[in-house]
Design a protein around this motif. Structure first.
Motif, mmCIF file in Angstrom:
data_model
loop_
_atom_site.group_PDB
_atom_site.id
_atom_site.type_symbol
_atom_site.label_atom_id
_atom_site.label_comp_id
_atom_site.label_asym_id
_atom_site.label_seq_id
_atom_site.Cartn_x
_atom_site.Cartn_y
_atom_site.Cartn_z
ATOM 1 N N THR A 126 10.447 11.958 -13.338
ATOM 2 C CA THR A 126 9.224 10.776 -13.335
ATOM 3 C C THR A 126 9.305 9.977 -13.890
ATOM 4 O O THR A 126 9.664 9.907 -15.149
ATOM 5 C CB THR A 126 8.197 12.339 -12.896
ATOM 6 N N ASN A 127 8.738 9.297 -13.312
ATOM 7 C CA ASN A 127 8.123 8.060 -14.444
ATOM 8 C C ASN A 127 6.992 8.524 -14.500
ATOM 9 O O ASN A 127 5.906 8.938 -14.137
ATOM 10 C CB ASN A 127 7.415 6.772 -12.659
ATOM 11 N N LEU A 178 11.884 9.707 -10.152
ATOM 12 C CA LEU A 178 12.859 8.401 -10.093
ATOM 13 C C LEU A 178 14.158 9.038 -9.677
ATOM 14 O O LEU A 178 14.841 9.963 -9.681
ATOM 15 C CB LEU A 178 12.687 8.716 -11.391
ATOM 16 N N SER A 211 13.914 2.412 -16.890
ATOM 17 C CA SER A 211 13.505 3.193 -17.481
ATOM 18 C C SER A 211 14.578 3.295 -18.998
ATOM 19 O O SER A 211 15.444 2.877 -19.432
ATOM 20 C CB SER A 211 13.449 4.656 -16.848
ATOM 21 N N GLN A 256 10.322 6.524 -19.536
ATOM 22 C CA GLN A 256 9.310 5.813 -20.284
ATOM 23 C C GLN A 256 9.406 4.627 -19.550
ATOM 24 O O GLN A 256 10.906 4.478 -19.500
ATOM 25 C CB GLN A 256 8.533 5.324 -21.196
ATOM 26 N N ILE A 257 8.969 3.589 -18.556
ATOM 27 C CA ILE A 257 9.585 2.676 -17.988
ATOM 28 C C ILE A 257 9.924 1.452 -19.268
ATOM 29 O O ILE A 257 8.531 1.540 -20.658
ATOM 30 C CB ILE A 257 8.459 1.670 -17.486
ATOM 31 N N ASN A 283 14.394 0.960 -7.877
ATOM 32 C CA ASN A 283 14.470 2.722 -7.009
ATOM 33 C C ASN A 283 14.916 2.699 -6.503
ATOM 34 O O ASN A 283 14.804 4.049 -6.230
ATOM 35 C CB ASN A 283 12.472 2.186 -7.640
ATOM 36 N N SER A 338 4.526 -1.199 -5.642
ATOM 37 C CA SER A 338 3.947 0.502 -6.097
ATOM 38 C C SER A 338 2.845 0.736 -5.335
ATOM 39 O O SER A 338 3.192 2.470 -4.618
ATOM 40 C CB SER A 338 4.366 0.765 -7.556
#
Length: 855
Positions: A26-27, A34, A74, A96-97, A114, A457
């Motif tokens: 996940t983000n 993700l 990421s 982490q972005i 994405n 988003s």
């Protein structure tokens, strides 16, 4: 034998096992899943990606493992896991972005960071070049893709002048110039060569993929869908994006050698066509997150000779018929330097130098084009090439108010110099030199682009907006050869260098044009299951005007394991400068007899006298519909049907002679006896389907990866466009031979099954490629007696072993059962040999060994 192999491989693919490592990525900031996260098992030849819900699953035997997780946009992290016998584990991670996402290349086909490949509304192939080249015999990019990607086709040609030195390639059976090639997402220039002979790419210009060494490439992305509205002219058949390596602090070096098993040689030599390749790749860190990656590559390929085949009268054959001799040297680099947290500078490019020797047609001892005091037994001219290809790109990626911004420039140049040796100018008599500089041509291209991308988003379930502009300048030159290469010193005898007459001062020219393109590209997830996309592109060319094209795409997730997708688009391709301005006098062989043919440039006095209109852009309508599915443990299936209708395709016409009543006065007045030219002659429709089935599982302590790829393709001519003056010669304007040459751009079917098994330090690869039937019309122009090349299959096998983490060895063979296409009359084929360049080629089995070093 090959049928049994297909059956055994399919049985192996059908084995399913429960997965014992699952997880979701996940983000970290938003908690959203993700998709498309690459998961690599370090030290093993295996990996997977997360699906559109961020989920992944793997089957691992007992032991300790290190996994690397990386995603566009990421950070990249590594995690250690220990699997006990019979144990199931779950590993959930939040990535982490990272601002270093600016150094990544968006997967072609979507500007949405994405979006994963399996989540894309259009079919995309991702080819890990490092994995493929470590186990297979193919060394150059064209041949690598020919045996890996079912929708890709490229064959080496002989007796085809420039095409002996530059391999034409195509997607989905369309023309080489209808596929756009990118490097790191930037438009690559085309070759300066326009193909005049051979069974593939006649009348086309294309991109020379072999100027880029495979050792410099991390992966190749193939978008099998019309994309002119997204990426611009040439993208009718699709887009090939070549992504260069970014690795650092590791030296990769390879030494490869192989040769062909010569089943057909008059001198009984067992092997020929030796191919030596040496390359090295290394990368350095620059600051904390920057890099410089450099590749040097040297490849030397020797001649093969498949002339004088059994059962065919040797007097009707060329004495030399086979692959050209090529020496290819490349130096490529890829770099990025962080300037701040949000800004990075990038640069990439390279230099390729190629020297080639290619066989031309035999001049017999009693030929009027021979001088017996110089060549008592006749002679076999050699056409030489000196090709220099350059690419350099630089730019800046940054972030401004949540918009990703990319401002960059890419320059490319391709220069092709012809030479002829082991030849003569008959009109000079006994004083004739035996070697000539025959002139050549050059294409230069410069593209400056400014691109903006942003993902919203909180709009719907996600909205991606991209827009930008590109300004392109193109320059094309033809330069003359030395005087003796073209001049008639005795007008009663054949003029110019035999094998390839030089370009004359009257052929020389310099032409240029500019182009401005503006585009917008959006994708919106209306719900978590339903996505729609729309793109539009406006382009204005200084030489033929403006065009506006659009694309609609959609994806519907029926269930977590089944997804429908489809696209509808219009496309265009501007005629290349070479097609518009190329002109020369060539020597052609019709039924074994030499004839001089003038290729007249569009807009010349000749084409105007014949009423030929100026060239205009090709236009297309593309549609695709398909699905992706996860069929259970380890299985994925994609099926995509497509339809491409192209209007006003540019082709090289047949030959018009001065004895045709309706045009004889015009040609005789201009002192032209035989002429052909480029024109928007035909409209075509192509229908086909791509099927890819993949499976991975454990067998014992090893991992089995199996894939089955199939392409079925049908092309038909739906119209021939002639003018009033040439209408009586419609069958000559686009004749029977040309019709079958266009259809032969791809076999009607191509199937590829690969079984890849790795265990401990061993790896085994078995691959069978079946090529469908190909039909060609020969110089008899007899539709009832075509040259039919029946379906054939080539089988590849390799065994690899790593002695240490630093040293590995692969040995094996391509086409190990030494299969050849069907033979035909050498004096009637286009190539002048017993085979045209179709299917798996005509050189037979290829045996190779490769040493790999990692430090």
């Amino acid at each position: 034998m090959n049928t049994k192999l297909f059956f055994i491989c399919c049985l192996l693919s059908a084995t399913t096992f429960a997965q014992n490592l699952r997880g979701r990525i996940t983000n970290e900031a938003t908690g959203s899943p993700l998709p498309g996260v690459a998961i690599v098992l370090i030290g093993h030849q295996f990996g997977t990606t997360t699906n559109s819900d961020g989920d992944f699953s793997m089957k691992l035997g007992p032991g300790q493992y290190t996994l690397r997780f990386s995603s566009i946009g990421s950070e990249t992290i590594e995690r250690h896991v220990t699997i006990e016998a019979g144990e199931n584990q779950r590993l959930n991670l939040a990535l982490q972005i990272s601002q270093t996402s600016l150094n990544e290349v968006t997967v072609v086909g979507s500007r949405n960071l994405n979006r994963s490949v399996t989540d894309s509304p259009a079919p995309i192939d991702l080819i890990d070049v490092r994995q493929v080249t470590s186990k297979t015999g193919q060394l150059d990019v064209n041949q690598l893709l020919q045996f890996v990607a079912p929708s890709f086709n490229s064959n080496r040609q002989t007796g085809s002048d420039g095409a002996d030195h530059v391999d034409p390639a195509s997607l989905r059976g369309l023309g080489p110039d209808q596929t756009l090639v990118l490097i790191n997402g930037k438009r690559q220039h085309q070759s300066s060569l326009v193909t005049l002979f051979g069974t593939r790419g006649r009348g086309n210009t294309g991109t020379d993929l072999n100027t880029i060494p495979a050792a410099a490439i991390e992966r190749i992305e193939i978008l099998r869908d019309g994309a002119a509205a997204q990426y611009g002219s040439d993208a009718i058949a699709g887009v090939i994006n070549i992504v260069l390596k970014t690795s650092t602090n590791q030296l990769n070096a390879n030494v490869n050698y192989g040769a062909y098993q010569a089943k057909f040689r008059f001198d009984n030599q067992k092997f020929d066509g030796g191919n030596l390749n040496v390359n090295a790749n290394y990368g350095w860190h620059i600051r904390e997150t920057g890099f410089l990656n450099v590749t040097a590559d040297f490849n030397q390929r020797q001649h093969t000779n498949r002339a004088n085949t059994p059962g065919i009268d040797s007097t009707l054959q060329r004495r030399q018929f086979g692959d050209s001799k090529i020496t290819n040297t490349s130096l490529y680099a890829n770099a990025e330097i962080p300037l701040s947290d949000n800004t990075r500078m990038y640069a990439f490019g390279g230099l390729n130098s190629r020297k080639g020797d290619a066989y031309a047609w035999t001049r017999s001892a009693d030929s009027p084009r021979n001088i017996t005091s110089i060549y008592p037994d006749g002679f076999d001219p050699i056409i030489t090439s000196a090709i220099v290809d350059k690419t350099f790109a630089a730019g800046v990626r940054t972030k401004i108010n949540d918009w990703n911004v990319d401002f960059g420039n890419i320059f490319g140049s391709n220069r092709f110099d012809y030479g002829v040796k082991n030849t003569l100018n008959t009109s000079l008599g006994t004083s004739s030199p035996r070697e000539f500089n025959a002139g050549g041509f050059q294409l230069q291209q410069n593209v400056t682009g400014l691109h903006f991308t942003r993902f919203f988003s909180n709009t719907l379930q996600g909205l991606n907006v991209a827009f930008g502009s590109e300004f392109r300048y193109e320059d094309y030159k033809i330069f003359a050869g030395e005087e003796a290469s073209y001049k008639a010193y005795d007008v009663t005898r054949a003029a110019g260098s035999q094998g390839f007459p030089g370009f004359q001062p009257g052929n020389a020219l310099t032409k240029s044009r500019i182009n401005l393109g503006l585009y917008v590209d959006t994708e919106a997830d209306l719900t978590k299951a339903f996505m729609i996309g729309a793109a539009a592109r406006y382009e204005n060319y200084s030489d033929f005007g403006s065009t506006l094209n659009g694309k609609l795409s959609s994806r519907l997730k029926i269930s977590p394991s089944f997804l429908l997708r489809g696209t509808l688009s219009s496309g265009f391709r501007a005629p290349s400068l070479a097609q518009t301005y190329f002109n020369s006098t060539i020597t052609n062989f019709v039924g074994g007899q030499a004839v001089q043919v003038q290729i007249a440039q569009n807009g010349s006095a000749i084409t105007q006298a014949l009423g030929v209109p100026p060239l205009k852009q090709e236009t297309s309508v593309n549609a695709s519909l398909g699905f992706t599915s996860h069929l259970g443990s380890g299985f994925t299936l994609t099926v995509d049907a497509y339809y491409v209708r192209i209007k006003d395709r540019v082709v090289l016409t047949g030959q018009f002679t001065d004895d045709l009543p309706a045009i004889a006065p015009e040609l005789q007045k201009l002192n032209v006896s035989r002429v052909q030219f480029f024109t928007n002659a035909i409209s075509t429709k192509t229908r086909g389907i791509d099927i890819v089935l993949a499976h991975h599982t454990l067998i014992g302590d090893g991992r089995l990866n199996t894939s089955l790829g199939m392409n079925f393709n049908s092309l038909d001519t739906i119209g021939v466009n002639t003018n009033a003056k040439l209408k009586p010669y419609k069958d000559l304007y686009f004749d029977l031979r040309e019709y079958y040459f266009v259809k032969a751009s791809a076999p009607p079917s191509k199937m590829n099954i690969t079984v890849d098994y790795s265990i401990n330090n061993w790896a085994f690869l078995l691959r069978v490629v079946r090529f469908g039937e190909v039909k060609l019309a020969n110089w008899n122009y007899d539709a009832a007696n075509l040259d039919i090349y029946r379906p054939k299959a080539a089988t590849d096998l390799s065994i690899s072993y790593r002695f240490t983490r630093q040293i590995g060895l692969s040995v094996g063979g391509s086409n190990i059962f030494n299969v050849y296409p069907d033979m035909h009359r050498a004096d009637l084929t286009e190539s002048g040999g017993a085979w045209d360049p179709v299917q798996m080629g005509f050189n037979g089995a290829y045996w190779f060994g490769k040493m790999n070093f990692k430090f």
